[in-house]
Enzyme design. Structure first.
Site, PDB file in Angstrom:
ATOM      1  N   GLU A  51     115.699  16.456  24.146  1.00 16.32           N
ATOM      2  CA  GLU A  51     116.471  17.734  23.591  1.00 16.32           C
ATOM      3  C   GLU A  51     116.044  19.002  24.412  1.00 16.32           C
ATOM      4  O   GLU A  51     114.950  19.015  24.738  1.00 16.32           O
ATOM      5  CB  GLU A  51     116.085  17.587  22.081  1.00 16.32           C
ATOM      6  CG  GLU A  51     116.845  18.925  21.461  1.00 16.32           C
ATOM      7  CD  GLU A  51     116.796  19.102  19.799  1.00 16.32           C
ATOM      8  OE1 GLU A  51     115.870  17.999  19.215  1.00 16.32           O
ATOM      9  OE2 GLU A  51     117.517  19.693  19.326  1.00 16.32           O
ATOM     10  N   GLU A 199     122.546  15.337  12.289  1.00 17.26           N
ATOM     11  CA  GLU A 199     121.749  15.783  11.099  1.00 17.26           C
ATOM     12  C   GLU A 199     122.641  16.951  10.558  1.00 17.26           C
ATOM     13  O   GLU A 199     122.189  18.102  10.314  1.00 17.26           O
ATOM     14  CB  GLU A 199     120.422  16.455  11.339  1.00 17.26           C
ATOM     15  CG  GLU A 199     119.398  15.264  11.422  1.00 17.26           C
ATOM     16  CD  GLU A 199     117.908  15.707  11.296  1.00 17.26           C
ATOM     17  OE1 GLU A 199     117.558  16.681  11.171  1.00 17.26           O
ATOM     18  OE2 GLU A 199     117.052  14.753  11.636  1.00 17.26           O
ATOM     19  N   GLU A 319     116.139   9.018  16.117  1.00 16.53           N
ATOM     20  CA  GLU A 319     115.246   9.848  16.135  1.00 16.53           C
ATOM     21  C   GLU A 319     113.947   9.383  15.009  1.00 16.53           C
ATOM     22  O   GLU A 319     114.500   9.089  13.868  1.00 16.53           O
ATOM     23  CB  GLU A 319     115.436  11.325  15.546  1.00 16.53           C
ATOM     24  CG  GLU A 319     116.180  11.918  16.544  1.00 16.53           C
ATOM     25  CD  GLU A 319     116.412  13.462  15.870  1.00 16.53           C
ATOM     26  OE1 GLU A 319     115.625  14.060  15.305  1.00 16.53           O
ATOM     27  OE2 GLU A 319     117.502  14.023  16.499  1.00 16.53           O
ATOM     28  N   GLN A 368     109.870  12.822  20.842  1.00 22.53           N
ATOM     29  CA  GLN A 368     110.773  12.803  22.256  1.00 22.53           C
ATOM     30  C   GLN A 368     110.101  12.548  23.416  1.00 22.53           C
ATOM     31  O   GLN A 368     109.079  12.550  23.476  1.00 22.53           O
ATOM     32  CB  GLN A 368     111.592  14.367  22.049  1.00 22.53           C
ATOM     33  CG  GLN A 368     112.138  14.851  20.783  1.00 22.53           C
ATOM     34  CD  GLN A 368     112.952  16.020  21.211  1.00 22.53           C
ATOM     35  OE1 GLN A 368     113.324  16.581  22.117  1.00 22.53           O
ATOM     36  NE2 GLN A 368     113.824  16.534  19.949  1.00 22.53           N
TER      37      GLN A 368
HETATM   38  O1  AHR Z   1     113.462  16.028  17.157  1.00 27.41           O
HETATM   39  C1  AHR Z   1     113.201  17.540  16.755  1.00 27.41           C
HETATM   40  C2  AHR Z   1     114.248  17.668  15.452  1.00 27.41           C
HETATM   41  O2  AHR Z   1     114.077  16.931  14.578  1.00 27.41           O
HETATM   42  C3  AHR Z   1     115.709  17.614  16.080  1.00 27.41           C
HETATM   43  O3  AHR Z   1     116.432  18.512  16.630  1.00 27.41           O
HETATM   44  C4  AHR Z   1     116.421  17.245  14.792  1.00 27.41           C
HETATM   45  O4  AHR Z   1     117.593  16.441  14.745  1.00 27.41           O
HETATM   46  C5  AHR Z   1     115.417  16.726  13.746  1.00 27.41           C
HETATM   47  O5  AHR Z   1     115.570  17.414  12.479  1.00 27.41           O
END
Ligand code: AHR
Length: 517
Positions: A51, A199, A319, A368
């Site tokens: 991200e 989300e 995620e 991530q």
């Molecule tokens: O991964 C960090 C954040 O966690 C992402 O941007 C979001 O989708 C989630 O709340």
């Protein structure tokens, strides 16, 4: 007096003897059905997520062509090499929360003409959009990984999403395909996976499930792509799953996947707990919460089974991972955390869980890839560190596209009386070379577990290799300027007893045992 002493000594010896006998009798048993696999472990379960957040994209992956940091066309060379080692199958981008503020047209064309964007979710930094669609999709080609794009639903329009699909995928003389050609890319990119928002119950627009389900159908109608993934709920939000499945029941052509996010936070969102400075209490909290993922996942899957018995809609866990406090001194909103042996055990638990539900879990993307949350690699100006989690992903490549084998685990308990779990987390698979790969995490920090592994349906096999990830301390980690404390090493403790394997599985470890006939 002497008699009393002798009696005491005898009692003491008896107690010791009973304890030894008890320990020897405590045998854990794993049974693998070697000849009854039905479902394939899609290698996309070993997917990743990058991200625009902190130092993941800018600085972590992308340093730009002019950088003094060694790079391949602007991509940080050591990071590319490390990710290639993992053969990452699929990469999700640009968010996360960022997806719902991202306007893809700002990230194409000459870099000097691209407008800036304020990343309102992550640190409020101003980004220059130098990493856009071309840079991401070229990276995927370099890594030989499938791209997974998330479109902006929260602050975008169906028209914008439709334009992006056309820009990326069209080989006709459409306005967007022509614009792509003008920007230097003749051939379309074959991007299969498209997420419709992220989300949307939170940072993606604070919508109700009902409202989002309608929006999802609206956006999907205009995004003609092979695989559309609806934004899902988090952890135990079964209501969201129920509503999405119910409201798309009559439109299965529009939905191929439903996303699911699951983060493990040891304490609470305000004070999550340190990534490195923790003891047995925090180990317990984290691991127990990791082990609960299985229960929650199964409840979501049961809802999906109810509305989709023909199993056309996949669960995409796009995620997941441990979310600790940021490292002291690191920038707020950048989510930079270290990664210890505990995170390795966490990764093994989640991945075993996904493997065992692979009939419907077709993709997962750990959060991530670089420098953010439970990352594969951490970087500073000149160095790269491979985290313990990196090594779990490297070890678990053994399961890529292999047939999942049913596993039964009878093990000592872990957790408290009301909420206990087996102290071993296990999954197994058979690949097209007929090798059987068993991955096991001993989730305790202090108990070696004497274990028998029964291989039903396979005789006269031999152990091809066995590997282990462990370390001296539960919070051992790899750091800049130091030798690695956590990595993969050969494990020599495998014995055989008839057709069974006998192994004393060290505490706080992740093990791979590979068998061949
Ligand atoms: O991964 C960090 C954040 O966690 C992402 O941007 C979001 O989708 C989630 O709340």
């Amino acid at each position: 007096m002497n008699n009393q002493r002798t009696a005491l000594l005898i009692i003491l010896l008896l107690v010791l003897f009973c304890n030894v006998v008890h320990t020897q009798e405590t045998v854990n048993r794993i049974t693998i059905q070697a000849d009854s696999g039905e479902y394939t472990i899609n290698k996309n379960i070993y997917g990743h997520f990058a991200e625009h957040l902190g130092r993941c994209i800018y600085d972590g992956i992308w340093v730009g062509e002019g950088s003094s940091t060694p790079n391949i066309n602007g991509y940080r060379k050591d990071v590319v090499e490390a990710l290639k080692e993992l053969e990452i199958p699929v990469l999700r981008w640009p968010g996360g929360c960022y997806a719902d503020i991202y306007h893809w047209m700002d990230g194409i064309g000459p870099k000097e003409d691209r407008p800036t964007i304020k990343n309102i979710f992550w640190g409020g930094v101003i980004e220059d959009n130098s990493f856009g669609t071309h840079e991401f999709l070229d990276l995927c080609e370099l890594l030989e990984t499938e791209p997974y794009l998330a479109v902006n639903v929260g602050s975008g329009t169906p028209e914008e999403a439709k334009g992006w699909v056309e820009y990326v995928r069209s080989d006709e003389n459409t306005p967007m395909a022509d614009l792509r050609r003008k920007n230097g890319r003749e051939d379309p990119w074959d991007v299969k996976y498209w997420g419709i928002g992220n989300e949307n119950w939170g940072c993606g627009g604070n919508m109700t499930a009902d409202y989002y389900a309608d929006l999802f159908k609206r956006f999907s109608t205009f995004c003609w792509v092979p695989y559309r993934i609806a934004g899902g709920g988090g952890n135990d939000d079964y209501e969201w799953t129920e509503t999405l499945m119910e409201k798309t029941e009559g439109n299965k052509n529009l939905i191929q996947g439903l996303s699911y996010h699951h983060y493990t936070v040891a304490h609470n969102w305000e004070e999550k707990g340190s990534a490195t400075d923790f003891g047995p209490g925090d180990w317990d909290l984290t691991i127990r919460k990791n082990m609960e993922v299985d229960k929650m996942l199964k409840k979501h899957l049961a809802i999906m089974d109810k509305y989709d018995p023909e199993n056309r809609v996949a669960l995409i866990a796009d995620e997941w991972g441990n979310w600790h406090d940021k490292e002291p001194g690191s920038r707020p909103g950048f989510l930079y955390q270290q990664n210890t042996l505990r995170d390795a055990v966490t990764a093994a638990i989640y991945l075993n869980t996904f493997n065992n539900s692979c009939y419907r879990v077709k993709m997962a993307n750990i959060a991530q890839t670089v420098n953010v949350l439970q990352a594969m690699v951490l970087t500073n100006d000149t160095e790269l560190v491979k985290t313990p989690t990196f090594y779990v992903f490297k070890m678990y490549k053994a399961h890529f596209d292999a047939v999942m084998l049913p596993v039964e685990v009878k093990a000592e308990k872990y957790g408290d009386a009301e909420n206990d779990f087996p102290a071993l987390s296990v999954s197994a698979s058979k690949n097209d070379k007929n090798e059987i790969n068993i991955t096991i995490a001993n989730v305790t920090y202090d108990r070696d577990l004497s274990t028998v592994i029964e291989i039903d349906g396979l005789d006269n096999y031999s152990v091809r290799k066995s590997e282990i990830i462990t370390a001296g301390e539960m919070n051992s980690y790899n750091d800049f300027g130091k030798d690695e404390e956590v990595s993969i090493s050969e494990f020599k403790g495998i014995g055989k007893e008839g057709n069974n394997i006998k192994v004393n599985i060290p505490s706080k470890s992740v093990l791979l045992i590979s068998l061949i006939k």
